[in-house]
Design a protein around this motif. Structure first.
Motif, PDB file in Angstrom:
ATOM      1  N   MET A   1       0.848  -1.187   0.000  1.00  0.00           N
ATOM      2  CA  MET A   1       0.000   0.000   0.000  1.00  0.00           C
ATOM      3  C   MET A   1       0.886   1.239   0.000  1.00  0.00           C
ATOM      4  N   PRO A   2       0.454   2.317  -0.667  1.00  0.00           N
ATOM      5  CA  PRO A   2       1.245   3.541  -0.658  1.00  0.00           C
ATOM      6  C   PRO A   2       1.445   4.071   0.752  1.00  0.00           C
ATOM      7  N   GLY A   3       2.572   4.740   0.947  1.00  0.00           N
ATOM      8  CA  GLY A   3       2.886   5.341   2.227  1.00  0.00           C
ATOM      9  C   GLY A   3       3.670   6.607   1.992  1.00  0.00           C
ATOM     10  N   ARG A   4       4.701   6.834   2.816  1.00  0.00           N
ATOM     11  CA  ARG A   4       5.548   8.024   2.682  1.00  0.00           C
ATOM     12  C   ARG A   4       6.821   7.637   1.947  1.00  0.00           C
ATOM     13  N   ALA A   5       7.147   8.389   0.905  1.00  0.00           N
ATOM     14  CA  ALA A   5       8.378   8.175   0.141  1.00  0.00           C
ATOM     15  C   ALA A   5       9.221   9.431   0.212  1.00  0.00           C
ATOM     16  N   LEU A   6      10.486   9.250   0.503  1.00  0.00           N
ATOM     17  CA  LEU A   6      11.442  10.360   0.551  1.00  0.00           C
ATOM     18  C   LEU A   6      12.488  10.129  -0.532  1.00  0.00           C
ATOM     19  N   ILE A   7      12.576  11.057  -1.486  1.00  0.00           N
ATOM     20  CA  ILE A   7      13.520  10.958  -2.598  1.00  0.00           C
ATOM     21  C   ILE A   7      14.717  11.853  -2.307  1.00  0.00           C
ATOM     22  N   LEU A   8      15.919  11.291  -2.412  1.00  0.00           N
ATOM     23  CA  LEU A   8      17.162  12.036  -2.213  1.00  0.00           C
ATOM     24  C   LEU A   8      17.888  12.166  -3.543  1.00  0.00           C
ATOM     25  N   VAL A   9      18.216  13.395  -3.929  1.00  0.00           N
ATOM     26  CA  VAL A   9      18.973  13.638  -5.160  1.00  0.00           C
ATOM     27  C   VAL A   9      19.985  14.736  -4.873  1.00  0.00           C
ATOM     28  N   GLU A  10      21.196  14.596  -5.416  1.00  0.00           N
ATOM     29  CA  GLU A  10      22.271  15.532  -5.090  1.00  0.00           C
ATOM     30  C   GLU A  10      22.730  16.384  -6.265  1.00  0.00           C
ATOM     31  N   HIS A  30      -0.309   8.041  -7.561  1.00  0.00           N
ATOM     32  CA  HIS A  30      -0.734   6.695  -7.174  1.00  0.00           C
ATOM     33  C   HIS A  30      -0.790   6.548  -5.648  1.00  0.00           C
ATOM     34  N   GLY A  31      -1.013   7.665  -4.980  1.00  0.00           N
ATOM     35  CA  GLY A  31      -1.357   7.612  -3.566  1.00  0.00           C
ATOM     36  C   GLY A  31      -0.222   7.805  -2.583  1.00  0.00           C
ATOM     37  N   TRP A  32       1.012   7.969  -3.074  1.00  0.00           N
ATOM     38  CA  TRP A  32       2.129   8.145  -2.165  1.00  0.00           C
ATOM     39  C   TRP A  32       2.209   9.587  -1.672  1.00  0.00           C
ATOM     40  N   ASP A  33       2.617   9.730  -0.423  1.00  0.00           N
ATOM     41  CA  ASP A  33       2.976  11.033   0.141  1.00  0.00           C
ATOM     42  C   ASP A  33       4.460  11.224  -0.132  1.00  0.00           C
ATOM     43  N   VAL A  34       4.812  12.139  -1.019  1.00  0.00           N
ATOM     44  CA  VAL A  34       6.176  12.236  -1.537  1.00  0.00           C
ATOM     45  C   VAL A  34       6.845  13.519  -1.051  1.00  0.00           C
ATOM     46  N   GLU A  35       8.066  13.363  -0.552  1.00  0.00           N
ATOM     47  CA  GLU A  35       8.915  14.508  -0.222  1.00  0.00           C
ATOM     48  C   GLU A  35      10.275  14.305  -0.897  1.00  0.00           C
ATOM     49  N   VAL A  36      10.962  15.419  -1.156  1.00  0.00           N
ATOM     50  CA  VAL A  36      12.236  15.390  -1.859  1.00  0.00           C
ATOM     51  C   VAL A  36      13.251  16.224  -1.098  1.00  0.00           C
ATOM     52  N   ILE A  37      14.464  15.706  -0.998  1.00  0.00           N
ATOM     53  CA  ILE A  37      15.611  16.476  -0.494  1.00  0.00           C
ATOM     54  C   ILE A  37      16.577  16.646  -1.652  1.00  0.00           C
ATOM     55  N   CYS A  38      16.989  17.883  -1.923  1.00  0.00           N
ATOM     56  CA  CYS A  38      17.869  18.163  -3.059  1.00  0.00           C
ATOM     57  C   CYS A  38      18.613  19.471  -2.812  1.00  0.00           C
ATOM     58  N   PRO A  39      19.623  19.788  -3.618  1.00  0.00           N
ATOM     59  CA  PRO A  39      20.299  21.081  -3.486  1.00  0.00           C
ATOM     60  C   PRO A  39      19.444  22.211  -4.058  1.00  0.00           C
ATOM     61  N   GLN A  40      19.751  23.424  -3.629  1.00  0.00           N
ATOM     62  CA  GLN A  40      19.132  24.593  -4.229  1.00  0.00           C
ATOM     63  C   GLN A  40      19.711  24.831  -5.622  1.00  0.00           C
ATOM     64  N   GLY A  41      18.876  25.362  -6.514  1.00  0.00           N
ATOM     65  CA  GLY A  41      19.369  25.776  -7.807  1.00  0.00           C
ATOM     66  C   GLY A  41      19.988  27.158  -7.732  1.00  0.00           C
ATOM     67  N   THR A  91      11.579  13.167   9.528  1.00  0.00           N
ATOM     68  CA  THR A  91      11.044  11.992  10.230  1.00  0.00           C
ATOM     69  C   THR A  91      10.618  12.306  11.656  1.00  0.00           C
ATOM     70  N   ARG A  92      10.690  13.567  12.085  1.00  0.00           N
ATOM     71  CA  ARG A  92      10.127  13.905  13.385  1.00  0.00           C
ATOM     72  C   ARG A  92       8.628  13.637  13.407  1.00  0.00           C
ATOM     73  N   ARG A  93       7.959  13.888  12.275  1.00  0.00           N
ATOM     74  CA  ARG A  93       6.508  13.683  12.206  1.00  0.00           C
ATOM     75  C   ARG A  93       6.182  12.193  12.201  1.00  0.00           C
ATOM     76  N   ALA A  94       6.890  11.446  11.371  1.00  0.00           N
ATOM     77  CA  ALA A  94       6.671   9.998  11.233  1.00  0.00           C
ATOM     78  C   ALA A  94       7.791   9.471  10.352  1.00  0.00           C
ATOM     79  N   PRO A  95       8.114   8.197  10.453  1.00  0.00           N
ATOM     80  CA  PRO A  95       9.172   7.651   9.605  1.00  0.00           C
ATOM     81  C   PRO A  95       8.708   7.549   8.161  1.00  0.00           C
ATOM     82  N   VAL A  96       9.657   7.361   7.274  1.00  0.00           N
ATOM     83  CA  VAL A  96       9.307   7.154   5.868  1.00  0.00           C
ATOM     84  C   VAL A  96       9.258   5.652   5.605  1.00  0.00           C
ATOM     85  N   ASP A  97       8.376   5.278   4.702  1.00  0.00           N
ATOM     86  CA  ASP A  97       8.253   3.873   4.335  1.00  0.00           C
ATOM     87  C   ASP A  97       9.296   3.476   3.296  1.00  0.00           C
ATOM     88  N   VAL A  98       9.588   4.390   2.368  1.00  0.00           N
ATOM     89  CA  VAL A  98      10.571   4.130   1.326  1.00  0.00           C
ATOM     90  C   VAL A  98      11.483   5.338   1.187  1.00  0.00           C
TER      91      VAL A  98
END
Length: 413
Positions: A1-10, A30-41, A91-98
């Motif tokens: 089932m979809p959950g929280r996904a955190l994408i890391l790109v450098e 497709h139902g995922w809660d998605v967050e991204v960590i990346c550098p500033q442009g 992850t203070r709010r909740a852990p990520v699933d992926v």
């Protein structure tokens, strides 16, 4: 089932990184809660925090490396520090699933290990998807050293550790997937091919602007990054030879990178100041204008350990715009372009110039090649197929156990 996904790109900001943005929005749809960590442009994506189309993006300051490998070690250490800092705060709010790791570098598995520890405190198994954008050891050989030295084997080690950490590996083409299954020892059922594909709603024809050709009949266009391994110097040398044969063309180079100043200087030394334009980084409207006006696209990536097995975004984007191209004959470039390109012998500047001239003289063939390319990216090479592979990869990871009803709060110490 979809959950929280955190994408890391450098290596790029988001949503400027088109592959990452397509992945993020696909998961969101497709139902995922998605967050991204990346550098500033630098010119775009400059906000530290943003929510774009429902995707939360957390950006950190990062100075791009210059010079040799030492500069990259500093860049990657800085990126790793900020990625861990921001991941812990998220992850203070909740852990990520992926946690979804986009290389380079291959050091982001360290962030994944931290998030797994945090997840255990919440009773959640955080799974890891390794999105292999580049073969970093081959990148090192192609950019810095022709021989395998101690640093090369160190890069092989951290790549292997990333493979070992990942629950699933997704690769941009079959050549990369073969590396994951071979030297990475990733079981075949955990290795997926998710090809990069242009968003066809972004690459649409607009009315041509003949003035972009500076009074010449034909406009030639290069679109993409300008690094030492990208072969822009090969393109400039080929155009120098083309200038000796005909004067009915002008070339535009859209993009930037750490080889930008060198290729501008090379064009000047070869007497091409009135035959080429360097625009720097171009936004979507300018890309459409130039590609809609161009007679053909330039894909001068030379043969080296990285390029031969890499899928070139510029090739996919030329095809999306119905633009024929000339490329050196590389394994994955031929897989991508097929009959939408003419292929010169690898690194043969003279033949490359000859094929450009040949294609400029044949408008019927150019039109046919452009139609072939457009059909390829709208069909077998479309994001629709890649999207299915991405969702299959996410669907293959083991389901996480139920969350505890009262998750333990994790502080960012």
């Amino acid at each position: 089932m979809p959950g929280r996904a955190l994408i890391l790109v450098e290596n790029l900001s988001v949503p400027f990184d088109r592959r990452v943005w397509q992945e993020a929005t696909t998961l969101r749809d497709h139902g995922w809660d998605v967050e991204v960590i990346c550098p500033q442009g630098t010119d775009r994506d400059t906000e530290r925090e943003a929510v774009v189309d429902g995707v939360a993006i957390h950006r950190y300051p990062l100075e791009a490396a210059s010079g040799g490998p030492q500069g990259y070690l500093k860049e990657y250490a800085t990126a790793l520090f900020h990625s861990i800092r921001l991941a812990r705060a998220i992850t203070r709010r909740a852990p990520v699933d992926v946690v979804h790791l986009c290389n380079p570098p291959d050091l982001l598995f360290l962030v994944a290990l931290v998030l797994r520890v945090i997840g255990r405190r919440h009773g959640v198994r955080t799974r890891v998807v390794f999105d292999q954008h580049d073969l970093v050891p081959e990148l090192y050989l192609s950019r810095f050293r022709p021989k395998r030295d101690a640093l090369y084997w160190g890069l092989r080690l951290v790549e292997f550790l990333t493979y070992r950490t990942a629950d699933v590996v997704i690769s941009t083409n079959e050549s990369y997937r073969a590396k994951a299954v071979g030297r990475g020892r990733v079981p075949g059922h955990r290795a997926f091919t998710v090809r990069s594909a242009p968003a066809l709603d972004r690459f649409k024809q607009v009315p041509p602007e003949p003035e972009l050709a500076r009074g010449r009949e034909h406009l030639l266009v290069y679109l993409g990054v300008m690094g030492p391994q990208d072969g822009v110097d090969y393109a400039v040398r080929a155009l120098s030879q083309l200038a000796e044969r005909r004067d009915d063309w002008h070339a535009a180079f859209l993009g930037g990178g750490d080889a930008f100043d060198d290729v501008v200087d090379l064009a000047h030394r070869l007497g091409l100041d009135d035959r080429v334009t360097f625009t720097g980084m171009a936004d979507t409207p300018d890309v459409r204008r130039y590609l809609s006006t161009a007679s053909l696209g330039i894909a001068p990536d030379p043969l080296n350990p990285l390029n031969d097995v890499s899928t070139m975004n510029k090739i996919m984007e030329y095809m999306a715009m119905g633009l024929p191209m000339v490329s050196f004959d590389l394994t994955e470039s031929r897989v991508s372009a097929g009959d939408a390109a003419l292929f010169a012998r690898p690194n043969d500047v003279d033949e490359y110039a000859s094929l450009i001239s040949e294609l400029l003289d044949d408008p019927v063939r150019r039109k046919q090649m452009g139609e072939v390319g457009r059909e390829r990216v709208a069909g077998a090479l479309s994001w629709t197929h890649s999207q299915s592979s991405l969702l299959a990869a996410y669907g293959s990871v083991d389901p996480a156990p139920p969350r505890r009803s009262s998750p333990v709060e994790v502080t960012d110490r």
